[in-house]
Design a protein around this motif. Structure first.
Motif, PDB file in Angstrom:
ATOM      1  N   GLY A 110      -8.357   6.638   0.508  1.00 60.54           N
ATOM      2  CA  GLY A 110      -9.194   5.453   0.716  1.00 60.54           C
ATOM      3  C   GLY A 110      -9.321   4.634  -0.558  1.00 60.54           C
ATOM      4  O   GLY A 110      -9.217   3.403  -0.539  1.00 60.54           O
ATOM      5  N   GLY A 111      -9.534   5.327  -1.657  1.00 55.51           N
ATOM      6  CA  GLY A 111      -9.646   4.634  -2.939  1.00 55.51           C
ATOM      7  C   GLY A 111      -8.365   3.920  -3.304  1.00 55.51           C
ATOM      8  O   GLY A 111      -8.377   2.778  -3.774  1.00 55.51           O
ATOM      9  N   SER A 112      -7.240   4.595  -3.068  1.00 58.75           N
ATOM     10  CA  SER A 112      -5.953   4.007  -3.421  1.00 58.75           C
ATOM     11  C   SER A 112      -5.695   2.724  -2.647  1.00 58.75           C
ATOM     12  O   SER A 112      -5.320   1.703  -3.227  1.00 58.75           O
ATOM     13  CB  SER A 112      -4.824   5.009  -3.157  1.00 58.75           C
ATOM     14  N   ILE A 113      -5.923   2.748  -1.337  1.00 58.68           N
ATOM     15  CA  ILE A 113      -5.569   1.549  -0.578  1.00 58.68           C
ATOM     16  C   ILE A 113      -6.604   0.446  -0.751  1.00 58.68           C
ATOM     17  O   ILE A 113      -6.257  -0.733  -0.731  1.00 58.68           O
ATOM     18  CB  ILE A 113      -5.284   1.850   0.912  1.00 58.68           C
ATOM     19  N   ALA A 114      -7.874   0.809  -0.960  1.00 61.14           N
ATOM     20  CA  ALA A 114      -8.883  -0.230  -1.188  1.00 61.14           C
ATOM     21  C   ALA A 114      -8.631  -0.930  -2.523  1.00 61.14           C
ATOM     22  O   ALA A 114      -8.890  -2.121  -2.675  1.00 61.14           O
ATOM     23  CB  ALA A 114     -10.285   0.371  -1.155  1.00 61.14           C
ATOM     24  N   ASN A 115      -8.100  -0.167  -3.486  1.00 63.73           N
ATOM     25  CA  ASN A 115      -7.793  -0.749  -4.799  1.00 63.73           C
ATOM     26  C   ASN A 115      -6.555  -1.644  -4.726  1.00 63.73           C
ATOM     27  O   ASN A 115      -6.454  -2.638  -5.417  1.00 63.73           O
ATOM     28  CB  ASN A 115      -7.581   0.390  -5.808  1.00 63.73           C
ATOM     29  N   ALA A 116      -5.609  -1.288  -3.869  1.00 61.83           N
ATOM     30  CA  ALA A 116      -4.404  -2.100  -3.628  1.00 61.83           C
ATOM     31  C   ALA A 116      -3.631  -2.429  -4.895  1.00 61.83           C
ATOM     32  O   ALA A 116      -3.209  -3.567  -5.114  1.00 61.83           O
ATOM     33  CB  ALA A 116      -4.761  -3.373  -2.860  1.00 61.83           C
ATOM     34  N   ASP A 117      -3.451  -1.407  -5.721  1.00 58.71           N
ATOM     35  CA  ASP A 117      -2.608  -1.588  -6.908  1.00 58.71           C
ATOM     36  C   ASP A 117      -1.187  -1.909  -6.445  1.00 58.71           C
ATOM     37  O   ASP A 117      -0.662  -1.249  -5.542  1.00 58.71           O
ATOM     38  CB  ASP A 117      -2.615  -0.297  -7.733  1.00 58.71           C
ATOM     39  N   PRO A 118      -0.550  -2.927  -7.043  1.00 56.23           N
ATOM     40  CA  PRO A 118       0.794  -3.292  -6.589  1.00 56.23           C
ATOM     41  C   PRO A 118       1.825  -2.176  -6.765  1.00 56.23           C
ATOM     42  O   PRO A 118       2.867  -2.195  -6.098  1.00 56.23           O
ATOM     43  CB  PRO A 118       1.153  -4.512  -7.446  1.00 56.23           C
ATOM     44  N   ALA A 119       1.542  -1.208  -7.637  1.00 54.72           N
ATOM     45  CA  ALA A 119       2.509  -0.135  -7.888  1.00 54.72           C
ATOM     46  C   ALA A 119       2.077   1.195  -7.276  1.00 54.72           C
ATOM     47  O   ALA A 119       2.687   2.222  -7.545  1.00 54.72           O
ATOM     48  CB  ALA A 119       2.731   0.034  -9.391  1.00 54.72           C
ATOM     49  N   ALA A 120       1.029   1.179  -6.475  1.00 53.78           N
ATOM     50  CA  ALA A 120       0.570   2.425  -5.854  1.00 53.78           C
ATOM     51  C   ALA A 120       1.535   2.836  -4.744  1.00 53.78           C
ATOM     52  O   ALA A 120       2.223   2.005  -4.160  1.00 53.78           O
ATOM     53  CB  ALA A 120      -0.836   2.241  -5.293  1.00 53.78           C
TER      54      ALA A 120
END
Lengths: 265, 163
Positions: A110-120
């Motif tokens: 959830g944290g990863s997609i909410a943050n939406a880092d372009p390189a995630a």
């Protein structure tokens, strides 16, 4: 770090109430991006609202032809979950190669997609597998979720509660990782889903994107050779000390081919 | 303002008063005087600050002490037996000279003991992959990997003997 209040509500409704009453509060899940950001004083939230006590946000369950992953599920749990490994091995593979072991033990989907880092990595899985993002107020289709660099369709006060992945016929993920951070310089998820073939690219552009030409070619012939000669334009791709836009464009085709091999292997 | 945080650290219940923005590593080192846990980069990269929280390796420089409320925390000081007998992983690092300056060692050992939970028969490649979150500035990786391989074997043997 600047000072802030710390809260850990017990329910999603309580989180929403805190966020509604304090627009400068920030949600913390695993904290793998937020805490380093706070340490560098790049953010000054009035309060941190930690989701750690909300048990319903954690865990993986199979639901018919979908796998539902709670927003607070750490990457390690996805990577080693028997159901994910059995039904969507490409997703388990992707999760097992995020960051490093310690990051995978704390960082959450959830944290990863909410943050939406372009390189995630996760955005490639969410879009490539045509997942549905379940939030505190509604459901959002993967194609509508990631809107720009570090930007999503989430409204103020809305939080991700789960991600629902339909089980694909087959899928593969390949990434060219940054050797120090293990972020994706370019990562590609290729999936044959009930709705057709999907190719989702992370790391290359400001936000995850699909490549229609590759999807059509793979629908005709699901093989790496089908992608020969198909490339994305370098215009608008990320360019930095790690890789130029031209190199990233080259890597998109290469990683897509490797993802097809992984899916068929 | 301060928060009251209760944790079990190396088997001992502790309650400490911490600032909301205090990092777990600072509370371990400065409040509890457990200075075996090191701060190397302080940017979540080097892994010298690795401890176990509820049995899993985490970087204690990238976790708030407040987030550890109610948790079981194990630091490098919690591995050896009460009589000073080294943990099998510590003994393996000593045996294989898996350290040069020693600064990264506590984090390496804590990561390695977590690997035993996930993959007790890890190959050399898998050990190297697992240790991606731990950096040795002396670049003494070969002996570290040898130590971890042996340490995993010794941990398995200890477990089997106990069963």
């Amino acid at each position: 770090m600047y000072s802030f209040e710390y809260q850990h509500p017990k329910t999603v409704a309580d989180v929403a109430a805190v966020l509604a009453s304090d627009p400068d509060a920030k949600v913390v899940a695993g904290g793998m991006t937020l805490i380093p950001t706070l340490k560098q004083r790049l953010a000054m939230p009035s309060a941190l609202v930690d989701l750690r006590d909300i048990a319903e946000l954690r865990g993986v369950r199979a639901d018919g032809d979908t796998i539902v992953i709670g927003a607070m599920t750490p990457h390690a749990d996805v990577a080693y979950d028997a159901t994910v490994r059995d039904r969507i091995p490409a997703l388990a593979h992707l999760a097992r190669h995020i960051g490093d072991a310690q990051v995978r033990n704390r960082g959450t989907i959830g944290g990863s997609i909410a943050n939406a880092d372009p390189a995630a990595d996760y955005p490639a899985a969410v879009v490539g597998l045509n997942a549905t993002i379940v939030t505190s107020t509604r459901e959002i289709a993967a194609d509508d979720f990631f809107t720009a660099m570090f930007e999503t369709a989430l409204e103020e006060g809305e939080i991700v509660t789960a991600v629902r992945f339909p089980v694909p016929k087959r899928a593969g993920y390949a990434k060219f990782k940054h050797p120090a951070s293990r972020y994706a310089v370019v990562g590609v998820m290729v999936a044959e889903t009930a709705g057709g073939v999907r190719v989702a690219v992370t790391g290359a552009g400001p936000s995850v994107f699909r490549v229609a030409e590759m999807e059509q070619a793979l629908a005709g012939s699901f093989s790496p050779d089908a992608l020969a000669g198909i490339s994305v334009p370098a215009d608008g791709l990320n360019s930095d000390i790690h890789a130029s836009a031209d190199y990233r464009a080259h890597l998109v085709t290469l990683m897509a081919k490797r993802a097809v091999v992984a899916a068929t292997g | 303002m301060a928060l009251s945080v209760s944790m079990t650290v190396n088997g001992k219940a502790v309650t400490v008063s911490v600032a909301e923005n205090a990092l777990l590593v600072d509370v371990l080192r400065q409040t509890l005087n457990l200075t075996g846990t090191h701060v190397g980069c302080d940017t979540s990269q080097c892994g010298a600050c690795t401890v176990h929280v509820n049995g899993r390796s985490v970087k204690s420089c990238t976790m708030l002490a407040a987030q550890a409320d109610g948790a079981e925390v194990t630091t490098i000081e919690g591995l050896a037996a009460a009589d000073g007998t080294l943990h099998p992983m510590q003994a393996a690092f000593k045996e294989h000279h898996g350290l040069q300056c020693g600064f990264c060692t506590p984090g390496m050992v804590m990561s390695a003991t977590d690997l035993a939970r996930v993959n007790p028969t890890a190959s050399e490649d898998e050990i190297r992959e697992w240790l991606e979150g731990n950096i040795c500035r002396c670049t003494g990786y070969h002996n570290i990997v040898k130590a971890v391989k042996d340490g995993l074997g010794a941990m398995s043997a200890t477990r089997q003997a106990a069963e």
